[in-house]
Design a protein around this motif. Structure first.
Motif, mmCIF file in Angstrom:
data_model
loop_
_atom_site.group_PDB
_atom_site.id
_atom_site.type_symbol
_atom_site.label_atom_id
_atom_site.label_comp_id
_atom_site.label_asym_id
_atom_site.label_seq_id
_atom_site.Cartn_x
_atom_site.Cartn_y
_atom_site.Cartn_z
ATOM 1 N N PRO A 1 40.791 22.647 -33.347
ATOM 2 C CA PRO A 1 40.734 23.441 -34.576
ATOM 3 C C PRO A 1 39.445 23.295 -35.371
ATOM 4 O O PRO A 1 39.241 24.017 -36.339
ATOM 5 C CB PRO A 1 41.920 22.901 -35.383
ATOM 6 N N GLY A 2 38.579 22.369 -35.012
ATOM 7 C CA GLY A 2 37.383 22.167 -35.823
ATOM 8 C C GLY A 2 36.284 21.467 -35.060
ATOM 9 O O GLY A 2 36.040 21.753 -33.892
ATOM 10 N N LEU A 3 35.628 20.516 -35.728
ATOM 11 C CA LEU A 3 34.486 19.802 -35.169
ATOM 12 C C LEU A 3 34.856 18.360 -34.852
ATOM 13 O O LEU A 3 35.686 17.757 -35.525
ATOM 14 C CB LEU A 3 33.323 19.814 -36.170
ATOM 15 N N ALA A 4 34.210 17.809 -33.835
ATOM 16 C CA ALA A 4 34.413 16.405 -33.474
ATOM 17 C C ALA A 4 33.184 15.599 -33.894
ATOM 18 O O ALA A 4 32.046 16.045 -33.722
ATOM 19 C CB ALA A 4 34.655 16.261 -31.977
ATOM 20 N N TRP A 5 33.432 14.403 -34.440
ATOM 21 C CA TRP A 5 32.355 13.545 -34.946
ATOM 22 C C TRP A 5 32.570 12.108 -34.490
ATOM 23 O O TRP A 5 33.696 11.632 -34.433
ATOM 24 C CB TRP A 5 32.342 13.530 -36.477
ATOM 25 N N ASP A 6 31.464 11.429 -34.190
ATOM 26 C CA ASP A 6 31.463 9.974 -34.080
ATOM 27 C C ASP A 6 30.889 9.440 -35.384
ATOM 28 O O ASP A 6 29.781 9.824 -35.792
ATOM 29 C CB ASP A 6 30.608 9.500 -32.902
ATOM 30 N N VAL A 7 31.654 8.574 -36.038
ATOM 31 C CA VAL A 7 31.252 8.043 -37.345
ATOM 32 C C VAL A 7 31.114 6.528 -37.233
ATOM 33 O O VAL A 7 32.028 5.844 -36.764
ATOM 34 C CB VAL A 7 32.290 8.392 -38.432
ATOM 35 N N PHE A 8 29.977 6.023 -37.670
ATOM 36 C CA PHE A 8 29.702 4.588 -37.627
ATOM 37 C C PHE A 8 29.637 4.051 -39.053
ATOM 38 O O PHE A 8 28.996 4.654 -39.924
ATOM 39 C CB PHE A 8 28.380 4.313 -36.915
ATOM 40 N N ALA A 9 30.297 2.930 -39.281
ATOM 41 C CA ALA A 9 30.280 2.301 -40.604
ATOM 42 C C ALA A 9 30.830 0.889 -40.470
ATOM 43 O O ALA A 9 31.605 0.591 -39.557
ATOM 44 C CB ALA A 9 31.106 3.102 -41.604
ATOM 45 N N GLU A 10 30.432 0.028 -41.374
ATOM 46 C CA GLU A 10 30.938 -1.348 -41.415
ATOM 47 C C GLU A 10 31.328 -1.691 -42.849
ATOM 48 O O GLU A 10 30.599 -1.337 -43.782
ATOM 49 C CB GLU A 10 29.861 -2.323 -40.916
ATOM 50 N N PRO A 11 32.484 -2.364 -43.011
ATOM 51 C CA PRO A 11 33.472 -2.754 -42.004
ATOM 52 C C PRO A 11 34.296 -1.556 -41.537
ATOM 53 O O PRO A 11 34.513 -0.598 -42.283
ATOM 54 C CB PRO A 11 34.327 -3.789 -42.731
ATOM 55 N N LEU A 12 34.778 -1.647 -40.309
ATOM 56 C CA LEU A 12 35.336 -0.482 -39.632
ATOM 57 C C LEU A 12 36.692 -0.046 -40.197
ATOM 58 O O LEU A 12 36.909 1.147 -40.463
ATOM 59 C CB LEU A 12 35.453 -0.786 -38.137
ATOM 60 N N LEU A 13 37.621 -0.962 -40.366
ATOM 61 C CA LEU A 13 38.971 -0.569 -40.790
ATOM 62 C C LEU A 13 39.013 0.018 -42.202
ATOM 63 O O LEU A 13 39.664 1.049 -42.426
ATOM 64 C CB LEU A 13 39.930 -1.755 -40.659
ATOM 65 N N LEU B 1 34.235 5.158 -35.238
ATOM 66 C CA LEU B 1 35.383 5.995 -35.566
ATOM 67 C C LEU B 1 35.200 7.382 -34.970
ATOM 68 O O LEU B 1 34.077 7.854 -34.800
ATOM 69 C CB LEU B 1 35.543 6.113 -37.086
ATOM 70 N N ARG B 2 36.308 8.010 -34.651
ATOM 71 C CA ARG B 2 36.289 9.381 -34.141
ATOM 72 C C ARG B 2 37.035 10.246 -35.143
ATOM 73 O O ARG B 2 38.147 9.917 -35.552
ATOM 74 C CB ARG B 2 36.992 9.437 -32.787
ATOM 75 N N ALA B 3 36.417 11.340 -35.548
ATOM 76 C CA ALA B 3 37.040 12.217 -36.531
ATOM 77 C C ALA B 3 36.993 13.660 -36.053
ATOM 78 O O ALA B 3 36.024 14.088 -35.421
ATOM 79 C CB ALA B 3 36.340 12.093 -37.880
ATOM 80 N N VAL B 4 38.050 14.388 -36.348
ATOM 81 C CA VAL B 4 38.077 15.839 -36.145
ATOM 82 C C VAL B 4 38.222 16.462 -37.523
ATOM 83 O O VAL B 4 39.113 16.089 -38.298
ATOM 84 C CB VAL B 4 39.238 16.264 -35.228
ATOM 85 N N THR B 5 37.328 17.382 -37.831
ATOM 86 C CA THR B 5 37.298 17.965 -39.173
ATOM 87 C C THR B 5 37.384 19.486 -39.111
ATOM 88 O O THR B 5 37.240 20.090 -38.045
ATOM 89 C CB THR B 5 35.992 17.593 -39.901
ATOM 90 N N ARG B 6 37.591 20.075 -40.265
ATOM 91 C CA ARG B 6 37.530 21.531 -40.358
ATOM 92 C C ARG B 6 36.097 21.992 -40.071
ATOM 93 O O ARG B 6 35.143 21.236 -40.268
ATOM 94 C CB ARG B 6 37.975 21.993 -41.744
ATOM 95 N N PRO B 7 35.924 23.242 -39.612
ATOM 96 C CA PRO B 7 34.588 23.710 -39.206
ATOM 97 C C PRO B 7 33.544 23.653 -40.310
ATOM 98 O O PRO B 7 32.346 23.518 -40.028
ATOM 99 C CB PRO B 7 34.845 25.159 -38.769
ATOM 100 N N GLU B 8 33.958 23.749 -41.571
ATOM 101 C CA GLU B 8 32.973 23.805 -42.661
ATOM 102 C C GLU B 8 32.448 22.432 -43.075
ATOM 103 O O GLU B 8 31.506 22.337 -43.873
ATOM 104 C CB GLU B 8 33.585 24.502 -43.882
ATOM 105 N N VAL B 9 33.026 21.361 -42.571
ATOM 106 C CA VAL B 9 32.593 20.011 -42.956
ATOM 107 C C VAL B 9 31.205 19.723 -42.386
ATOM 108 O O VAL B 9 30.916 20.025 -41.227
ATOM 109 C CB VAL B 9 33.614 18.957 -42.468
ATOM 110 N N ARG B 10 30.352 19.121 -43.221
ATOM 111 C CA ARG B 10 29.004 18.757 -42.804
ATOM 112 C C ARG B 10 28.866 17.239 -42.762
ATOM 113 O O ARG B 10 29.697 16.512 -43.290
ATOM 114 C CB ARG B 10 27.965 19.359 -43.766
ATOM 115 N N ARG B 11 27.776 16.781 -42.157
ATOM 116 C CA ARG B 11 27.572 15.342 -41.977
ATOM 117 C C ARG B 11 27.649 14.590 -43.303
ATOM 118 O O ARG B 11 28.303 13.547 -43.408
ATOM 119 C CB ARG B 11 26.220 15.100 -41.305
ATOM 120 N N GLY B 12 27.005 15.113 -44.309
ATOM 121 C CA GLY B 12 27.000 14.437 -45.596
ATOM 122 C C GLY B 12 28.377 14.322 -46.231
ATOM 123 O O GLY B 12 28.630 13.391 -47.005
ATOM 124 N N ASP B 13 29.258 15.257 -45.916
ATOM 125 C CA ASP B 13 30.621 15.190 -46.447
ATOM 126 C C ASP B 13 31.352 13.948 -45.941
ATOM 127 O O ASP B 13 32.305 13.479 -46.578
ATOM 128 C CB ASP B 13 31.411 16.438 -46.046
#
Length: 205
Positions: free
Chosen positions: A127-139, A161-173
């Motif tokens: 339904p949207g976009l797939a993202w790999d998101v990196f951040a610490e701490p992870l949980l 982290l793996r995220a699926v978002t709506r198509p309008e979501v941008r990296r900065g969001d």
């Protein structure tokens, strides 16, 4: 193997010998089946399935419980059968294995949810976009990511982290709220969706 060949009316010794060679079973001829490692038992099961030269082959999770090398060897064999004109129907819970198939059916709770090529499913069913998101701490980052507007689903994926978002979501969001909450080494990248993404989207899990 001789027993199963006889059940199917196959009595040619040369064919049995060829099946043994093709599945690499000669090295375990003197072993009891119950004493064989899982990978070898799976090879033997495949041998009994092909000993009568079927044109349609049903394989129910043939690589379950075997190591990655054995998994690859199994798929090489399946490709050989298909090249010879055999139609192979394979069930698997390994989504990366499903990528090897010409057509993929996604099933959940006994229902067929979608049927198409892997490429078409990833293009049409997500339904949207797939993202790999990196951040610490992870949980803590995961908990925050799950609550962001436009995020349909988020989960752990190894060291990120793996995220699926709506198509309008941008990296900065995705990255700005994480940074605002003190997360470190924050970055996000658009990635190609996987069949696992498709399955989770269709099955609603």
């Amino acid at each position: 193997l001789s027993f199963y060949a006889g059940v199917y009316g196959v009595y040619e010794r040369a064919h049995l010998e060829n099946t043994l060679d093709r599945l690499g079973l000669r090295g375990v001829l003197d072993e009891r089946v119950g004493a064989l490692p899982v990978g070898w038992r799976q090879r033997l099961a495949l041998a009994t399935a092909i000993v009568h030269r079927p044109r349609l082959l049903f394989l129910d999770e043939p690589t379950s419980g075997v190591d990655p090398t054995a998994r690859r060897d199994f798929w090489d064999l399946i490709y050989e059968f298909v090249a010879e004109g055999v139609t192979a129907m394979v069930t698997t819970h390994y989504m990366d294995e499903a990528e090897y198939c010409n057509r993929v059916g996604i099933m959940s709770r006994g229902r067929l949810l979608a049927l198409d090529t892997a490429a078409a499913l990833k293009k049409q069913a997500l339904p949207g976009l797939a993202w790999d998101v990196f951040a610490e701490p992870l949980l803590p980052a995961l908990r925050l990511l799950e609550g962001l507007p436009g995020v349909l689903r988020a989960g752990l994926a190894g060291d990120h982290l793996r995220a699926v978002t709506r198509p309008e979501v941008r990296r900065g969001d995705l990255t700005r709220p994480l940074k605002a909450q003190g997360m470190q080494r924050v970055r996000a990248a658009r990635v190609e969706p996987t069949l696992e993404d498709v399955f989770l989207a269709l099955a609603g899990e």
